[in-house]
Design a protein around this motif. Structure first.
Motif, PDB file in Angstrom:
ATOM      1  N   ARG A   3       1.029 -27.769 -47.242  1.00  0.00           N
ATOM      2  CA  ARG A   3       1.231 -26.763 -48.293  1.00  0.00           C
ATOM      3  C   ARG A   3      -0.122 -26.089 -48.451  1.00  0.00           C
ATOM      4  NH1 ARG A   3       5.285 -29.912 -51.315  1.00  0.00           N
ATOM      5  NH2 ARG A   3       7.123 -28.956 -50.454  1.00  0.00           N
ATOM      6  N   THR A   4      -0.164 -24.772 -48.382  1.00  0.00           N
ATOM      7  CA  THR A   4      -1.471 -24.112 -48.459  1.00  0.00           C
ATOM      8  C   THR A   4      -2.014 -24.200 -49.892  1.00  0.00           C
ATOM      9  OG1 THR A   4      -0.343 -22.011 -48.734  1.00  0.00           O
ATOM     10  CG2 THR A   4      -1.090 -22.539 -46.517  1.00  0.00           C
ATOM     11  N   ALA A   5      -3.321 -24.462 -49.959  1.00  0.00           N
ATOM     12  CA  ALA A   5      -3.956 -24.593 -51.267  1.00  0.00           C
ATOM     13  C   ALA A   5      -4.528 -23.254 -51.725  1.00  0.00           C
ATOM     14  CB  ALA A   5      -5.068 -25.642 -51.187  1.00  0.00           C
ATOM     15  N   GLY A   6      -4.525 -22.267 -50.858  1.00  0.00           N
ATOM     16  CA  GLY A   6      -5.069 -20.967 -51.221  1.00  0.00           C
ATOM     17  C   GLY A   6      -5.003 -20.038 -50.033  1.00  0.00           C
ATOM     18  N   ALA A   7      -5.635 -18.878 -50.183  1.00  0.00           N
ATOM     19  CA  ALA A   7      -5.569 -17.874 -49.107  1.00  0.00           C
ATOM     20  C   ALA A   7      -6.936 -17.254 -48.867  1.00  0.00           C
ATOM     21  CB  ALA A   7      -4.575 -16.794 -49.485  1.00  0.00           C
ATOM     22  N   LEU A   8      -7.166 -16.885 -47.620  1.00  0.00           N
ATOM     23  CA  LEU A   8      -8.379 -16.132 -47.259  1.00  0.00           C
ATOM     24  C   LEU A   8      -7.919 -14.767 -46.774  1.00  0.00           C
ATOM     25  CD1 LEU A   8     -10.099 -18.925 -45.134  1.00  0.00           C
ATOM     26  CD2 LEU A   8     -10.931 -18.039 -47.338  1.00  0.00           C
ATOM     27  N   ARG A   9      -8.497 -13.705 -47.322  1.00  0.00           N
ATOM     28  CA  ARG A   9      -8.204 -12.347 -46.827  1.00  0.00           C
ATOM     29  C   ARG A   9      -9.318 -11.951 -45.877  1.00  0.00           C
ATOM     30  NH1 ARG A   9      -5.406  -9.998 -51.604  1.00  0.00           N
ATOM     31  NH2 ARG A   9      -3.541 -11.294 -51.473  1.00  0.00           N
ATOM     32  N   VAL A  10      -8.945 -11.372 -44.745  1.00  0.00           N
ATOM     33  CA  VAL A  10      -9.983 -11.046 -43.756  1.00  0.00           C
ATOM     34  C   VAL A  10      -9.897  -9.571 -43.366  1.00  0.00           C
ATOM     35  CG1 VAL A  10      -9.820 -13.409 -42.871  1.00  0.00           C
ATOM     36  CG2 VAL A  10      -8.628 -11.587 -41.661  1.00  0.00           C
ATOM     37  N   ASP A  11     -10.997  -9.037 -42.838  1.00  0.00           N
ATOM     38  CA  ASP A  11     -10.990  -7.616 -42.453  1.00  0.00           C
ATOM     39  C   ASP A  11     -10.363  -7.439 -41.065  1.00  0.00           C
ATOM     40  OD1 ASP A  11     -12.938  -8.300 -40.580  1.00  0.00           O
ATOM     41  OD2 ASP A  11     -14.606  -7.641 -41.852  1.00  0.00           O
ATOM     42  N   GLY A  12     -10.188  -6.185 -40.673  1.00  0.00           N
ATOM     43  CA  GLY A  12      -9.500  -5.872 -39.421  1.00  0.00           C
ATOM     44  C   GLY A  12     -10.198  -6.449 -38.201  1.00  0.00           C
ATOM     45  N   GLY A  13     -11.539  -6.420 -38.215  1.00  0.00           N
ATOM     46  CA  GLY A  13     -12.299  -6.942 -37.078  1.00  0.00           C
ATOM     47  C   GLY A  13     -12.058  -8.434 -36.902  1.00  0.00           C
ATOM     48  N   ALA A  14     -12.049  -9.152 -38.034  1.00  0.00           N
ATOM     49  CA  ALA A  14     -11.831 -10.609 -37.963  1.00  0.00           C
ATOM     50  C   ALA A  14     -10.404 -10.889 -37.502  1.00  0.00           C
ATOM     51  CB  ALA A  14     -12.075 -11.230 -39.335  1.00  0.00           C
ATOM     52  N   ARG A  15      -9.472 -10.091 -38.002  1.00  0.00           N
ATOM     53  CA  ARG A  15      -8.064 -10.299 -37.609  1.00  0.00           C
ATOM     54  C   ARG A  15      -7.923 -10.170 -36.092  1.00  0.00           C
ATOM     55  NH1 ARG A  15      -3.087  -8.586 -36.567  1.00  0.00           N
ATOM     56  NH2 ARG A  15      -1.389  -9.215 -37.948  1.00  0.00           N
ATOM     57  N   ASP A  16      -8.533  -9.130 -35.532  1.00  0.00           N
ATOM     58  CA  ASP A  16      -8.460  -8.943 -34.069  1.00  0.00           C
ATOM     59  C   ASP A  16      -9.113 -10.107 -33.336  1.00  0.00           C
ATOM     60  OD1 ASP A  16      -7.168  -6.640 -34.409  1.00  0.00           O
ATOM     61  OD2 ASP A  16      -8.879  -5.319 -33.988  1.00  0.00           O
ATOM     62  N   ALA A  17     -10.283 -10.517 -33.845  1.00  0.00           N
ATOM     63  CA  ALA A  17     -11.010 -11.598 -33.172  1.00  0.00           C
ATOM     64  C   ALA A  17     -10.170 -12.883 -33.144  1.00  0.00           C
ATOM     65  CB  ALA A  17     -12.338 -11.862 -33.887  1.00  0.00           C
ATOM     66  N   LEU A  18      -9.418 -13.114 -34.240  1.00  0.00           N
ATOM     67  CA  LEU A  18      -8.591 -14.332 -34.300  1.00  0.00           C
ATOM     68  C   LEU A  18      -7.337 -14.181 -33.427  1.00  0.00           C
ATOM     69  CD1 LEU A  18      -8.581 -15.204 -38.123  1.00  0.00           C
ATOM     70  CD2 LEU A  18     -10.232 -15.831 -36.388  1.00  0.00           C
ATOM     71  N   CYS A  19      -6.693 -13.024 -33.552  1.00  0.00           N
ATOM     72  CA  CYS A  19      -5.379 -12.871 -32.901  1.00  0.00           C
ATOM     73  C   CYS A  19      -5.500 -12.627 -31.405  1.00  0.00           C
ATOM     74  CB  CYS A  19      -4.602 -11.725 -33.527  1.00  0.00           C
ATOM     75  SG  CYS A  19      -4.090 -12.081 -35.191  1.00  0.00           S
TER      76      CYS A  19
ATOM     77  N   VAL B 180      -5.163 -23.477 -45.598  1.00  0.00           N
ATOM     78  CA  VAL B 180      -5.174 -22.174 -46.277  1.00  0.00           C
ATOM     79  C   VAL B 180      -4.370 -21.171 -45.453  1.00  0.00           C
ATOM     80  CG1 VAL B 180      -7.357 -22.428 -47.531  1.00  0.00           C
ATOM     81  CG2 VAL B 180      -7.381 -21.589 -45.165  1.00  0.00           C
ATOM     82  N   SER B 181      -3.865 -20.193 -46.180  1.00  0.00           N
ATOM     83  CA  SER B 181      -3.167 -19.089 -45.519  1.00  0.00           C
ATOM     84  C   SER B 181      -4.236 -18.055 -45.146  1.00  0.00           C
ATOM     85  CB  SER B 181      -2.170 -18.531 -46.538  1.00  0.00           C
ATOM     86  OG  SER B 181      -1.756 -17.262 -46.176  1.00  0.00           O
ATOM     87  N   VAL B 182      -4.154 -17.521 -43.929  1.00  0.00           N
ATOM     88  CA  VAL B 182      -5.111 -16.478 -43.537  1.00  0.00           C
ATOM     89  C   VAL B 182      -4.339 -15.159 -43.504  1.00  0.00           C
ATOM     90  CG1 VAL B 182      -6.775 -15.713 -41.801  1.00  0.00           C
ATOM     91  CG2 VAL B 182      -6.404 -18.171 -42.171  1.00  0.00           C
ATOM     92  N   GLN B 183      -4.829 -14.201 -44.302  1.00  0.00           N
ATOM     93  CA  GLN B 183      -4.072 -12.956 -44.496  1.00  0.00           C
ATOM     94  C   GLN B 183      -4.902 -11.745 -44.118  1.00  0.00           C
ATOM     95  OE1 GLN B 183      -3.158 -13.252 -48.691  1.00  0.00           O
ATOM     96  NE2 GLN B 183      -1.739 -14.957 -48.360  1.00  0.00           N
TER      97      GLN B 183
END
Ligand code: GLU
Length: 361
Positions: A283-299, A323-326
């Protein structure tokens, strides 16, 4: 060879989910002849060399009828009492029916907590593996008698998907009264028509909308949770079939790759056991919001999440929590275990979620 035959013919380890509606009659009594008929199919698959796990509902309904309750109680303790009474009636019928074809069954009652904790998760998997190796058919249900919201799976569609992910099944078959996922067309209610969609390649918003539509037209409550189950298993790399358990030989037909019900195709890559545990059992305890560059680097780059890519956070989480990564607009695209607590994020540098602890959804 057709796609279904290819995917399903070689399925060795299968999870079959049986819904309450299929196992009980109009008076909520356990429908013994229907259960016996289904067990015949499950035993045949077992004798055919497949490993079979059953996720069975029906305990609460069976308990209600045993205790003389005509309507489903609202109070939790009453429901839990019904489950306690009903579960052993249910198992007695399974035990009997399987025994007549020489197959042993095992009762396995789980709560979400049992599978969230890593050590208990691995232990449950080992136990199920051992039962399967011995040719036993585990009959799994939520441990309703002790489950409260915080430790609940919620519904058995979800429990069946998590079971399939836990034991690395080759196939999940969800049997209920519905023929599959329906496409609905026509506007006036009485002119609407249903058509079963044979193949779903991905859970798109269109597919989700169809689940909503099915609820309204046929008053089948469960299509939404079946779609959620499909989301879990297909991401794990496992195909899922929804079909009507009222058809005789439905299981053999599914396994033979016949065009029956709806098949949800698995994602391209199988998720490894630990990644499944991170993605689906926490169960996620929270969320992290990330910028577009980080999203690309992860995905696309397969990189770890670095502190400089985090643009916001929600919730109160500690090191090691899920955590949820958004993305910046709050849409979840990954889950992971954080190396940084929420109250230390502002001053953090370096890795926040390591790529080994991260799953792209
Ligand atoms: N565990 C419940 C029961 O055995 C069923 C829950 C469900 O079907 O989603 O009655």
């Amino acid at each position: 060879m057709k796609l279904r035959e290819q995917l399903l013919g070689k399925a060795r380890r299968i999870v079959v989910k049986l819904g309450t509606g299929l196992l009980t009659d109009a008076q909520n009594q356990l429908a013994r002849s229907q259960i016996t008929q289904l067990v015949g199919q499950l035993s045949a698959a077992r004798h055919d060399g497949r490993e079979v796990l059953v996720v069975s509902s029906g305990a609460i309904a069976a308990g209600m009828s045993a205790l003389g309750l005509a309507t489903r109680p609202k109070e939790l303790a009453q429901l839990q009492a019904c489950a306690a009474v009903g579960q052993c009636r249910l198992m007695a019928i399974y035990d009997d029916a399987f025994a007549s074809s020489g197959v042993h069954v095992a009762q396995v009652l789980l709560t979400h907590d049992d599978l969230r904790n890593r050590a208990r998760h691995l232990n449950a998997r080992r136990t199920l593996d051992t039962l399967l190796r011995r040719g036993v058919v585990p009959i799994i249900n939520e441990n309703d008698t002790v489950s409260v919201d915080e430790i609940k799976f919620g519904d058995n569609d979800r429990l069946s998907a998590l079971t399939a992910a836990l034991v690395d099944a080759d196939l999940l078959v969800v049997l209920s009264h519905v023929e599959g996922l329906y496409k609905i067309w026509g506007d006036a209610k009485d002119q609407r028509k249903l058509q079963v969609i044979p193949v779903v390649e991905g859970i798109t918003p269109d597919i989700e909308a169809m689940a909503g539509g099915t609820d309204r037209l046929t008053s089948v409550g469960g299509m939404r949770s079946k779609i959620e189950a499909a989301r879990i298993v297909t991401r794990a790399g496992i195909p899922m079939v929804i079909a009507s358990g009222e058809h005789l030989n439905v299981l053999a037909d599914v396994l033979a790759g016949k065009e029956i019900g709806t098949i949800f195709l698995p994602g391209a890559k199988k998720l490894a056991g630990r990644k499944r545990w991170i993605a689906f059992f926490q169960r996620t305890a929270g969320a992290l919001r990330v910028d577009g560059g980080a999203r690309d680097a992860l995905c696309t780059g397969g990189k770890s999440l670095l502190a400089k890519g985090v643009v916001g956070a929600e919730g109160d989480f500690s090191v090691g929590d899920a955590v949820s990564v958004q993305d910046a607009s709050g849409v979840e695209f990954a889950r992971g275990l954080t190396k940084v607590a929420s109250n230390e994020l502002k001053t953090a540098a370096g890795v926040v979620v390591h790529r080994d602890d991260l799953v792209i959804l």
